[in-house]
Design a protein around this motif. Structure first.
Motif, PDB file in Angstrom:
ATOM      1  N   VAL A  68       0.855  -1.187   0.000  1.00 48.99           N
ATOM      2  CA  VAL A  68       0.000   0.000   0.000  1.00 48.99           C
ATOM      3  C   VAL A  68       0.890   1.235   0.000  1.00 48.99           C
ATOM      4  N   ASP A  69       1.023   1.880  -1.156  1.00 46.90           N
ATOM      5  CA  ASP A  69       1.873   3.056  -1.260  1.00 46.90           C
ATOM      6  C   ASP A  69       1.119   4.283  -0.767  1.00 46.90           C
ATOM      7  N   ALA A  70       1.707   5.469  -0.969  1.00 43.58           N
ATOM      8  CA  ALA A  70       1.100   6.710  -0.492  1.00 43.58           C
ATOM      9  C   ALA A  70      -0.284   6.919  -1.105  1.00 43.58           C
ATOM     10  N   ARG A  71      -0.415   6.600  -2.388  1.00 45.72           N
ATOM     11  CA  ARG A  71      -1.713   6.745  -3.045  1.00 45.72           C
ATOM     12  C   ARG A  71      -2.736   5.788  -2.435  1.00 45.72           C
ATOM     13  N   GLY A  72      -2.293   4.569  -2.135  1.00 46.53           N
ATOM     14  CA  GLY A  72      -3.178   3.596  -1.507  1.00 46.53           C
ATOM     15  C   GLY A  72      -3.596   4.023  -0.110  1.00 46.53           C
ATOM     16  N   GLN A  73      -2.689   4.652   0.617  1.00 45.71           N
ATOM     17  CA  GLN A  73      -3.026   5.129   1.955  1.00 45.71           C
ATOM     18  C   GLN A  73      -4.070   6.238   1.882  1.00 45.71           C
ATOM     19  N   ARG A  74      -3.961   7.101   0.872  1.00 45.32           N
ATOM     20  CA  ARG A  74      -4.979   8.149   0.714  1.00 45.32           C
ATOM     21  C   ARG A  74      -6.331   7.521   0.413  1.00 45.32           C
ATOM     22  N   ARG A  75      -6.326   6.481  -0.404  1.00 41.22           N
ATOM     23  CA  ARG A  75      -7.571   5.771  -0.713  1.00 41.22           C
ATOM     24  C   ARG A  75      -8.162   5.144   0.551  1.00 41.22           C
ATOM     25  N   MET A  76      -7.315   4.524   1.373  1.00 33.83           N
ATOM     26  CA  MET A  76      -7.784   3.907   2.596  1.00 33.83           C
ATOM     27  C   MET A  76      -8.278   4.953   3.584  1.00 33.83           C
ATOM     28  N   GLY A  77      -7.618   6.103   3.619  1.00 31.69           N
ATOM     29  CA  GLY A  77      -8.057   7.189   4.490  1.00 31.69           C
ATOM     30  C   GLY A  77      -9.445   7.685   4.128  1.00 31.69           C
ATOM     31  N   ARG A  78      -9.741   7.748   2.830  1.00 29.84           N
ATOM     32  CA  ARG A  78     -11.074   8.174   2.392  1.00 29.84           C
ATOM     33  C   ARG A  78     -12.131   7.159   2.800  1.00 29.84           C
ATOM     34  N   LEU A  79     -11.772   5.870   2.774  1.00 31.00           N
ATOM     35  CA  LEU A  79     -12.710   4.833   3.196  1.00 31.00           C
ATOM     36  C   LEU A  79     -13.047   4.981   4.682  1.00 31.00           C
ATOM     37  N   ILE A  80     -12.047   5.295   5.501  1.00 35.03           N
ATOM     38  CA  ILE A  80     -12.269   5.476   6.932  1.00 35.03           C
ATOM     39  C   ILE A  80     -13.139   6.702   7.184  1.00 35.03           C
ATOM     40  N   GLN A  81     -12.860   7.788   6.462  1.00 39.40           N
ATOM     41  CA  GLN A  81     -13.629   9.015   6.658  1.00 39.40           C
ATOM     42  C   GLN A  81     -15.088   8.843   6.262  1.00 39.40           C
ATOM     43  N   SER A  82     -15.340   8.017   5.272  1.00 43.47           N
ATOM     44  CA  SER A  82     -16.716   7.809   4.825  1.00 43.47           C
ATOM     45  C   SER A  82     -17.482   6.868   5.760  1.00 43.47           C
ATOM     46  N   ASP A  83     -16.772   5.979   6.458  1.00 45.07           N
ATOM     47  CA  ASP A  83     -17.431   5.044   7.372  1.00 45.07           C
ATOM     48  C   ASP A  83     -16.432   4.581   8.425  1.00 45.07           C
ATOM     49  N   SER A  84     -16.353   5.320   9.537  1.00 46.74           N
ATOM     50  CA  SER A  84     -15.363   5.006  10.575  1.00 46.74           C
ATOM     51  C   SER A  84     -15.735   3.754  11.360  1.00 46.74           C
ATOM     52  N   ARG A  85     -16.970   3.262  11.191  1.00 45.16           N
ATOM     53  CA  ARG A  85     -17.390   2.072  11.925  1.00 45.16           C
ATOM     54  C   ARG A  85     -17.203   0.787  11.119  1.00 45.16           C
ATOM     55  N   ALA A  86     -16.658   0.905   9.923  1.00 44.93           N
ATOM     56  CA  ALA A  86     -16.475  -0.278   9.086  1.00 44.93           C
ATOM     57  C   ALA A  86     -15.520  -1.261   9.747  1.00 44.93           C
ATOM     58  N   THR A  87     -15.799  -2.543   9.590  1.00 42.70           N
ATOM     59  CA  THR A  87     -14.919  -3.571  10.135  1.00 42.70           C
ATOM     60  C   THR A  87     -13.691  -3.722   9.246  1.00 42.70           C
ATOM     61  N   LEU A  88     -12.707  -4.442   9.763  1.00 37.58           N
ATOM     62  CA  LEU A  88     -11.482  -4.670   9.002  1.00 37.58           C
ATOM     63  C   LEU A  88     -11.793  -5.401   7.693  1.00 37.58           C
ATOM     64  N   THR A  89     -12.723  -6.337   7.749  1.00 37.56           N
ATOM     65  CA  THR A  89     -13.111  -7.083   6.549  1.00 37.56           C
ATOM     66  C   THR A  89     -13.759  -6.164   5.522  1.00 37.56           C
ATOM     67  N   GLU A  90     -14.638  -5.290   5.984  1.00 36.38           N
ATOM     68  CA  GLU A  90     -15.327  -4.366   5.079  1.00 36.38           C
ATOM     69  C   GLU A  90     -14.348  -3.388   4.435  1.00 36.38           C
ATOM     70  N   ILE A  91     -13.404  -2.880   5.215  1.00 40.01           N
ATOM     71  CA  ILE A  91     -12.412  -1.944   4.665  1.00 40.01           C
ATOM     72  C   ILE A  91     -11.569  -2.634   3.607  1.00 40.01           C
ATOM     73  N   THR A  92     -11.130  -3.858   3.900  1.00 41.70           N
ATOM     74  CA  THR A  92     -10.302  -4.607   2.955  1.00 41.70           C
ATOM     75  C   THR A  92     -11.069  -4.873   1.665  1.00 41.70           C
ATOM     76  N   THR A  93     -12.326  -5.286   1.787  1.00 42.65           N
ATOM     77  CA  THR A  93     -13.146  -5.583   0.602  1.00 42.65           C
ATOM     78  C   THR A  93     -13.347  -4.331  -0.252  1.00 42.65           C
ATOM     79  N   ARG A  94     -13.657  -3.219   0.389  1.00 44.68           N
ATOM     80  CA  ARG A  94     -13.880  -1.973  -0.348  1.00 44.68           C
ATOM     81  C   ARG A  94     -12.592  -1.479  -0.994  1.00 44.68           C
ATOM     82  N   TYR A  95     -11.476  -1.661  -0.315  1.00 45.47           N
ATOM     83  CA  TYR A  95     -10.196  -1.222  -0.868  1.00 45.47           C
ATOM     84  C   TYR A  95      -9.833  -2.022  -2.109  1.00 45.47           C
ATOM     85  N   ASN A  96     -10.099  -3.315  -2.086  1.00 47.93           N
ATOM     86  CA  ASN A  96      -9.691  -4.189  -3.192  1.00 47.93           C
ATOM     87  C   ASN A  96     -10.525  -4.014  -4.452  1.00 47.93           C
ATOM     88  N   ARG A  97     -11.687  -3.357  -4.319  1.00 40.91           N
ATOM     89  CA  ARG A  97     -12.522  -3.164  -5.500  1.00 40.91           C
ATOM     90  C   ARG A  97     -11.825  -2.258  -6.515  1.00 40.91           C
TER      91      ARG A  97
END
Length: 348
Positions: A68-97
């Protein structure tokens, strides 16, 4: 390995010493003995100088390449901001799309920690209205110069309900260390029902009574508490009539018969004008937390309401003096926190 190497990579000067020793004709072993570095370090530094002609302290890249490079971290940060209650599984699934290279949950967890995120329980706070924020701010301004000695003259009171069984519907969120009071990391509270309800009071000087009050407290019942428990406590603890009695703004506390009783006894103590929606300013709330934790820690848990009530009374009677005095001593800091939050919720 030398102390220098344990603390980190060699400085440019130290690496220059290694190259100088080798160029002067010293062997790897002789250079290591002279400079105090390991033979592996001497060999690596000199080889790098021979091949690349530099003595930079930049370490050679090693280990597996970060997925996960800097661009990937920004993508993951946006996922957290949109849903801070997401589980680890949900974050991983959304990131991989839509990503060419997918990652596993372990990589997601490592990346989030590298970014400063941790899974925490959200603070539970009341939803404070604009009007009540102003009243809280006014209260803090009026008492911002009160010292601990002033707060020692206050007797704190409250009701609390303890349940026989607790639901396990706990919410967790992803947040950074300094985001505990961010609005997106808070959960509003609701009133509970059932269990054992008690009324209690205390001051810096001593714990007061803890009174079981059944499932509902009306004005008539509260009048009995005020006359049978509040009055003797205040006149005993503050014989000079310099004491303040704190109560929140529950309907039964504001009833006409209660107000009239306090007016009849206003020469003995003063009722503190308390702002609405301010459990964070009442130190007795932390004593309820103590009781709750002790209940959960019991070796044998209560199986009926009578056992639960006995356990609550026993725990309350054994709360240490240092515990409740420390809470009263926090009041000046609480006032500052309200001022800083402009009447909003504080971390207390």
């Amino acid at each position: 390995m030398s102390e220098w190497e344990k603390k980190g990579d060699l400085s440019n000067f130290e690496r220059g010493m290694v190259v100088g020793a080798r160029r002067a004709g010293l062997s790897i072993s002789q250079s290591a003995q002279l400079l105090g570095f390991s033979r592996t370090t001497i060999s690596r530094v000199y080889k790098e100088w021979c091949e690349k002609g530099r003595t930079s302290s930049m370490r050679q890249s090693c280990g597996r390449k970060c997925l996960v490079d800097a661009r990937g971290q920004r993508r993951m940060g946006r996922l957290i901001q949109s849903d801070s209650r997401a589980t680890l599984t949900e974050i991983t699934t959304r990131y991989n799309r839509g990503m060419q290279q997918s990652i596993c949950e372990a990589t997601t967890r490592t990346t989030l920690r590298r970014m400063g995120y941790n899974s925490r329980r959200p603070h539970r706070v009341p939803l404070i209205s604009t009007v009540n924020r102003k009243k809280r701010l006014q209260f803090a301004r009026a008492h911002q110069n009160w010292t601990v000695e002033d707060w020692k003259n206050v007797a704190w009171s409250d009701e609390s309900r303890f349940l026989l069984r607790h639901s396990n519907g706990r919410v967790r969120i992803w947040r950074k260390q300094n985001e505990n009071m961010d609005p997106s990391c808070l959960v509003t509270t609701v009133q509970a029902s059932g269990g054992v309800m008690v009324w209690g009071m205390f001051s810096w000087h001593t714990l007061g009574p803890l009174v079981p009050i059944g499932h509902h407290l009306n004005a008539t019942g509260y009048l009995s508490i005020v006359s049978d428990h509040v009055h003797p406590f205040m006149t005993t603890m503050y014989p000079s009539s310099d004491g303040y009695f704190q109560q929140d703004n529950a309907p039964c506390h504001k009833a006409r018969i209660i107000s009239n009783w306090f007016l009849e006894h206003d020469n003995e103590f003063t009722v503190l004008k308390w702002p609405p929606q301010s459990p964070d300013l009442n130190p007795i709330e932390h004593l309820w937390d103590v009781v709750e934790r002790e209940l959960r820690a019991l070796d044998v848990h209560p199986t009926n309401l009578h056992q639960l009530q006995d356990a609550i009374l026993s725990i309350w009677a054994n709360i240490s003096k240092e515990c409740f005095q420390h809470l009263v001593e926090s009041m000046p800091r609480r006032m500052k926190a309200v001022l800083k939050a402009k009447g909003g919720q504080t971390p207390y």
